[in-house]
Design a protein around this motif. Structure first.
Motif, PDB file in Angstrom:
ATOM      1  N   GLU A   4       0.803  -1.028  -0.038  1.00 18.38           N
ATOM      2  CA  GLU A   4      -0.127  -0.227  -0.025  1.00 18.38           C
ATOM      3  C   GLU A   4       0.807   1.101  -0.039  1.00 18.38           C
ATOM      4  OE1 GLU A   4      -4.130   1.987   0.713  1.00 18.38           O
ATOM      5  OE2 GLU A   4      -3.151   0.146  -0.195  1.00 18.38           O
ATOM      6  N   SER A   7       2.625   1.902  -3.456  1.00 19.66           N
ATOM      7  CA  SER A   7       1.768   2.389  -4.349  1.00 19.66           C
ATOM      8  C   SER A   7       1.596   3.752  -4.284  1.00 19.66           C
ATOM      9  CB  SER A   7       0.352   1.358  -4.202  1.00 19.66           C
ATOM     10  OG  SER A   7      -0.442   1.859  -5.517  1.00 19.66           O
ATOM     11  N   ASN A  11       2.253   6.655  -7.074  1.00 18.97           N
ATOM     12  CA  ASN A  11       1.728   7.671  -7.578  1.00 18.97           C
ATOM     13  C   ASN A  11       2.145   8.932  -7.332  1.00 18.97           C
ATOM     14  OD1 ASN A  11       0.117   5.781  -9.182  1.00 18.97           O
ATOM     15  ND2 ASN A  11      -1.132   5.180  -7.337  1.00 18.97           N
ATOM     16  N   THR A  95      -5.803  -0.165 -10.206  1.00 16.86           N
ATOM     17  CA  THR A  95      -5.173   0.160  -8.990  1.00 16.86           C
ATOM     18  C   THR A  95      -5.078   1.570  -8.533  1.00 16.86           C
ATOM     19  OG1 THR A  95      -3.689  -1.932  -9.464  1.00 16.86           O
ATOM     20  CG2 THR A  95      -3.022  -0.453  -7.669  1.00 16.86           C
ATOM     21  N   ASN A  96      -5.410   1.783  -7.333  1.00 16.51           N
ATOM     22  CA  ASN A  96      -5.654   3.115  -6.702  1.00 16.51           C
ATOM     23  C   ASN A  96      -6.333   4.013  -7.598  1.00 16.51           C
ATOM     24  OD1 ASN A  96      -2.341   2.161  -6.137  1.00 16.51           O
ATOM     25  ND2 ASN A  96      -3.558   3.218  -4.347  1.00 16.51           N
ATOM     26  N   SER A 120      -3.148   1.473  -1.281  1.00 17.95           N
ATOM     27  CA  SER A 120      -3.955   0.965  -2.259  1.00 17.95           C
ATOM     28  C   SER A 120      -5.372   1.346  -2.081  1.00 17.95           C
ATOM     29  CB  SER A 120      -3.803  -0.479  -2.658  1.00 17.95           C
ATOM     30  OG  SER A 120      -4.661  -0.883  -3.475  1.00 17.95           O
ATOM     31  N   SER A 122      -8.895   0.886  -4.457  1.00 20.33           N
ATOM     32  CA  SER A 122      -9.191   0.771  -5.925  1.00 20.33           C
ATOM     33  C   SER A 122     -10.564   0.693  -5.749  1.00 20.33           C
ATOM     34  CB  SER A 122      -8.371  -0.264  -6.437  1.00 20.33           C
ATOM     35  OG  SER A 122      -8.748  -1.749  -5.849  1.00 20.33           O
ATOM     36  N   LYS A 148      -2.174   1.525 -13.951  1.00 22.13           N
ATOM     37  CA  LYS A 148      -1.893   0.350 -13.484  1.00 22.13           C
ATOM     38  C   LYS A 148      -2.945  -0.513 -13.466  1.00 22.13           C
ATOM     39  CE  LYS A 148       0.914  -2.318 -10.166  1.00 22.13           C
ATOM     40  NZ  LYS A 148       1.484  -2.238  -8.899  1.00 22.13           N
TER      41      LYS A 148
END
Length: 352
Positions: A4, A7, A11, A95-96, A120, A122, A148
């Motif tokens: 997490e 990610s 970003n 993702t995210n 994360s 989503s 992603k």
């Protein structure tokens, strides 16, 4: 947790800075969840970092919030169209996804517990429908170039709906949810019933014992505890029962509406009910007490007709789905007086 944090950091969700003297940070915490497959087995353990937004004040820290979501009636309409049009259904997960929005406000948040320098969340995996394999692959390539993406293969489980496909059509059920509901309410050993409500039993606010713990009742969201438990016993009789969207269904949109005048013995308000079909495929339904008291059965029926019309898919939805409801729309009412009141030239049919 490491996945997490990696990610979120990848970003560029935040920048680590010193807190200005005139600013107060928003706290954060970890939320843990077990993601399960439709059969109940563990898919993965998930950790999500969330900000404590309840510490913010509306109008000071933010103006409004908005998150686009898909209505289940839209999902069912898409499945019905996919069956008749023989579209393939592929499930993809961004993702995210919620982090790809633009944040205009300047927000300061405390460092996450366990953060050393690297989350994360989503949106539910989105289904993609098409009967053009090349166009489907091109869409996947386009999405991968911006996000992603995880390709989850053919659509099988979406927003709690279990989806199975055969040459005859698409079946939709909520077996996993029903079994969990039966277990959580402690009615696994109860005797199943064949109908959800007993038409010969009328429930009132005064009937039944006073509940000490309101949590089970609020979890069921039933009109009456005994009536809600009967619905669960009905689900126990066949938890896998659901909807079937046939490949042979036509594209005619049909809506049925009705009202039970002054049905509530305590408020004398009427109950509206409707169901909407695309051919033989049921895509939407609802039964709800009306907001005001109707002074005649005709008035109650007319309100039910209005509710039915508002909830049926419109021409805009037809274009968005790439469908052509070439046979038009039909609405059905059981009240001849209600039909006479309506001046619309849309075809109506009286049914009994």
């Amino acid at each position: 947790m490491d996945v997490e944090l990696k990610s979120l950091t990848g970003n560029g969700t935040w920048s680590v800075v010193s807190l200005p003297k005139d600013k107060k940070p928003v706290g954060c915490k970890w939320v843990y969840k077990i993601k399960r497959n439709p059969d109940g087995t563990v898919e993965r353990f998930k950790a999500r970092l969330v900000a404590k937004g309840f510490t913010q004040q509306e109008g000071v820290d933010f103006i409004d919030t908005f998150s686009p979501v898909a209505k289940l009636v839209t999902v069912k309409l898409l499945l019905a169209l996919a069956a008749t049009q023989k579209w393939s259904l592929t499930q993809m997960d961004v993702t995210n996804a919620f982090l790809h929005g633009d944040l205009e406000e300047e927000i300061y948040m405390s460092l996450p517990p366990g953060y050393t320098d690297t989350s994360s969340g989503s949106l539910p995996p989105r289904p993609v429908s098409s009967n053009d394999t090349a166009a489907e692959e091109a869409l996947k390539i386009l999405l991968r170039s911006h996000f992603k993406i995880k390709d989850l293969g053919p659509l099988k489980f979406f927003l709690g709906l279990e989806i199975a496909r055969s040459s005859q059509g698409i079946s939709v059920s909520q077996r996993k949810y029903c079994l969990e509901l039966i277990s959580d309410t402690g009615l696994i050993g109860s005797k199943p019933v064949t109908v959800p409500l007993d038409p010969n039993v009328s429930s009132h606010k005064e009937t039944g014992p006073t509940l000490v713990d309101l949590t089970p009742y609020r979890a069921l969201v039933g009109p009456h505890m005994k009536a809600a438990q009967r619905v669960v016993r009905y689900l126990k009789s066949n938890p896998g029962q659901g909807l079937f969207y046939s490949v042979n269904s036509d594209m005619q949109l049909k809506a049925f509406g009705d009202a039970d005048w002054a049905q509530c013995p305590e408020t004398r308000r009427s109950v509206s009910g409707f169901c909407v079909f695309l051919g033989s495929s049921l895509i939407s339904w609802k039964a709800k007490k009306q907001h005001t008291v109707s002074r005649s059965s005709t008035e109650a029926e007319y309100r039910a007709l209005a509710n039915t019309t508002c909830c049926a898919p419109d021409k805009g939805g037809e274009k968005d789905c790439g469908a052509d409801f070439s046979k038009g729309h039909d609405r059905f009412k059981s009240s001849e007086r209600c039909l006479l009141l309506d001046g619309d030239d849309v075809a109506y049919t009286e049914w009994f």
